[in-house]
Design an enzyme around this catalytic site. Structure first.
Site, PDB file in Angstrom:
ATOM      1  N   GLU A 192       0.804  -1.219   0.000  1.00  0.00           N
ATOM      2  CA  GLU A 192       0.000   0.000   0.000  1.00  0.00           C
ATOM      3  C   GLU A 192       0.839   1.272   0.000  1.00  0.00           C
ATOM      4  OE1 GLU A 192      -2.585  -0.636   3.338  1.00  0.00           O
ATOM      5  OE2 GLU A 192      -4.062  -1.703   2.125  1.00  0.00           O
TER       6      GLU A 192
ATOM      7  N   GLU B 218       7.697 -22.089   7.295  1.00  0.00           N
ATOM      8  CA  GLU B 218       8.141 -21.198   8.377  1.00  0.00           C
ATOM      9  C   GLU B 218       9.196 -21.839   9.273  1.00  0.00           C
ATOM     10  OE1 GLU B 218       5.314 -21.586  12.173  1.00  0.00           O
ATOM     11  OE2 GLU B 218       4.288 -20.689  10.452  1.00  0.00           O
TER      12      GLU B 218
END
Length: 268
Positions: free
Chosen positions: A78, A109
């Site tokens: 953004e 992960e």
């Protein structure tokens, strides 16, 4: 027991009405800004250091897994449309790569070395900052990347929701927002995710303001990527110059940003 894994204050959720469920979730959500407020001094220190680095040409990297990784990518993605910066100024990386944005990648992960490889693939350098995001503070992918980055002299920070976590110990500027048990036990996409989003908002917004991407309270560098933003930019120019709407819009489209349009108007 990690705070993020501790048992919910509520039980027998399946027996609650919808009104009870959302009311109780709302009660829990209201505790999040209070927890964030306690971490403001740590957040301030981290932002100050990031601004110093980025003012010299450094970039900001977020690394995370699952919800935490997605939140970092969201914040990074953004920045270009909101502040008109390049897409490689703030970068979000997630364990498992882009596939993991939509679908979980099994065991991604758990690799403590992969994050540094991902950072190197994006040209990581000395002035860059690495912020590890992990609600638990125990994610190997995140700990490994932050640890290696710090060893190599980069600025490092983290956002976690457990106190005294392994991640906080390897980060130079840790931010710990302890929001307490989740409404659904262990579901850290809830309060923990909200807390992480609030902190990320503070970091990227404050950095961009300090780097001159905001004038007054306006996003003067935003990209004109749709009609709504063109209209917003036109109003900004009208307010600042007193020009009629048609003239303001013409000037905006000519220069491509509110800032450049206003800079030219001031020189006339």
């Amino acid at each position: 027991m990690k705070t993020t894994e501790s048992s919910s204050h509520y039980d027998n959720l399946e027996n609650m009405s919808i009104a009870e469920l959302i009311s109780n979730m709302n009660k829990e959500d209201q505790t999040v800004p209070v927890a964030v407020s306690k971490a403001l001094p740590a957040i301030e220190k981290l932002i100050e250091k990031i601004v110093d680095r980025m003012a010299q040409g450094g970039r900001l990297f977020y690394i995370g897994a699952g919800t935490s990784g997605r939140l970092g990518i969201l914040d990074a993605s953004e920045c270009p449309p909101t502040y008109g910066v390049s897409h490689d100024m703030v970068i979000g990386l997630i364990a498992g790569g882009d596939t993991a944005i939509r679908k979980a990648v099994e065991r991604a992960e758990d690799d403590p070395d992969q994050s540094w490889q991902d950072l190197k693939a994006n040209g990581i350098q000395e002035l860059d900052t690495v912020i590890g995001i992990a609600a638990s503070g125990t994610t190997p992918y995140v700990i490994g990347g932050v640890k290696t980055a710090r060893e190599k002299g980069l600025l490092t920070g983290c956002i976690t929701c457990n106190e005294g976590s392994p991640l906080a110990k390897v980060a130079e500027y840790p931010v710990e927002v302890v929001v307490g048990p989740e409404f659904v036990t262990g579901s850290t996409r809830m309060k923990s995710g909200t807390a992480q989003k609030l902190v990320l908002n503070m970091i990227s917004t404050s950095v961009m303001i300090k780097l001159g991407k905001v004038k007054g309270n306006k996003m003067v560098n935003m990209q004109l990527s749709n009609q709504k933003l063109v209209e917003r930019g036109t109003r900004m120019i009208m307010e600042a110059t007193g020009l009629a709407e048609e003239q303001a819009k013409e000037r905006l489209l000519k220069f491509g940003s509110v800032k450049d349009a206003l800079d030219d108007w001031k020189q006339e």
